[in-house]
Motif scaffolding. Structure first.
Motif, short mmCIF file in Angstrom:
data_model
loop_
_atom_site.label_atom_id
_atom_site.label_comp_id
_atom_site.label_asym_id
_atom_site.label_seq_id
_atom_site.Cartn_x
_atom_site.Cartn_y
_atom_site.Cartn_z
N TYR B 193 0.75 -1.12 0.01
CA TYR B 193 0.04 0.05 -0.16
C TYR B 193 0.89 1.22 0.09
O TYR B 193 0.52 2.39 -0.61
N ALA B 194 1.97 1.14 0.60
CA ALA B 194 2.82 2.32 0.73
C ALA B 194 3.54 2.44 -0.78
O ALA B 194 3.36 3.71 -1.38
N HIS B 195 3.74 1.53 -1.44
CA HIS B 195 4.12 1.54 -2.99
C HIS B 195 3.20 2.13 -4.03
O HIS B 195 3.42 2.98 -4.56
N SER B 197 0.68 4.24 -2.74
CA SER B 197 0.63 5.55 -2.75
C SER B 197 1.73 6.42 -3.53
O SER B 197 1.44 7.26 -3.91
#
Lengths: 215, 215
Positions: B193-195, B197
């Motif tokens: 999910y960080a990737h 964003s």
């Protein structure tokens, strides 16, 4: 808002997760000291990062958690649905199609493409799988800018080229291959296997080494 | 062999992928110029990286592909099987259990743990799911050092603590939470999910921005 530096961008999801957790526990405010304790990032850095997205804490009270959640989720793009196509519905591709968590973070896979007759025409996790030759037609029907690349490495460059030709603007590359794209195309690499090798290497070098906690 | 710097470690899998591709195409040698063209990494850096794992090319011939493959796969840990337990057989966890590609890269998940009665006692992709309370007993039976963390964020720290207590030495953390562990425990964070964003953010900033091609 000025361009947010990449290291800050990488840290924002950590703050978001802590806020979600604290909200679940019924808390209303969080201090940068608390955020620091939960993330192992120094408090002054956290204050700096949050000011990049125009969030300022209140003295003695800290940050309003609802406000932090709203601003961060919105800034990180998780509140808008971004449609995506997935290329390569094999092992990893099917696994991602089954991960409904992606939608909660703003990514909706609306179709998958493959070349295997065994899977074309079927649904995986409710998502239709088409032959890659149908990409042009599907691009015209859907407003899709994101392509998820989960094909075998010997097809990766060729499929990436096709994506770019038909209008994909951002490629989430799960293959361990460094694909070549024109300058105006965004590539986000997420190689599970590269991360795996980093972990193996750290595990083997464990004796006497400090713990590494890296994105 | 001296400790290989982390940026080198992150690039080695790219070279491995190119070599696999070239071998599939029947090639026997690869020059650093060719590797550079395929990976967008400057040739002098490639030569330096490969010398870290004691690989030296031959003038005018380049690197022997079979030798490169053997040394890189071995160095990256892909030729040995590392047993792992998976914690949290929900959406993402089940997706990973279904990704048989992991085993080809040296990671074998031998059991999964969860707390949901709906899934405990069942198999996911042939892998048994136990109640987390059985962890101690299973740790004694298997020689497992790696734990994959795919629980919801509100359980992440608690489950990580249990892993550490019962002897897990390396945690592959897929949760978007920064878990806290003792110094001698390896944490490899892979937050999809960080990737996501990062990709959304780059996509929105596309106009006039150069392409980013980052690990």
């Amino acid at each position: 808002m000025e361009k947010v530096p990449e290291p800050t961008l990488r840290r924002l999801p950590w703050y978001l997760s802590v806020c979600r957790l604290l909200k679940q526990r019924g808390e209303q405010y969080v201090s940068s000291t608390r955020l620091s304790k939960e993330t192992n990032i120094v408090a002054s850095q956290i204050a700096k990062d949050l000011s990049c997205v125009n969030i300022v804490g209140r003295t003695r009270v800290g940050y309003d958690i609802d406000n932090l959640l709203e601003v961060l989720e919105n800034f990180l793009g998780f509140t808008r649905i971004h449609k995506a196509f997935l290329f390569g519905a094999g092992r990893l591709g099917s696994a991602l199609l089954n991960d409904t968590g992606l939608k909660q973070f703003g990514l909706e896979v609306v179709a998958a493409f493959d070349t295997s007759p065994r899977i074309i025409g079927h649904n995986v996790a409710g998502i239709p799988v088409y032959h890659i030759n149908e990409l042009e037609a599907k691009m015209r029907r859907h407003n899709v800018k994101i392509g998820i690349l989960t094909v075998p490495i010997d097809r990766a460059q060729e499929v990436a080229d096709k994506m770019v030709v038909w209008g994909i603007k951002a490629i989430w590359n799960f293959t361990p291959l460094r694909i070549k794209v024109p300058e105006n195309i965004v590539v986000q690499n997420t190689s599970l296997y590269a991360h795996l090798s980093l972990m193996f290497n750290r595990l083997e070098g464990l004796e006497g080494e400090p713990a590494t906690n890296d994105i």
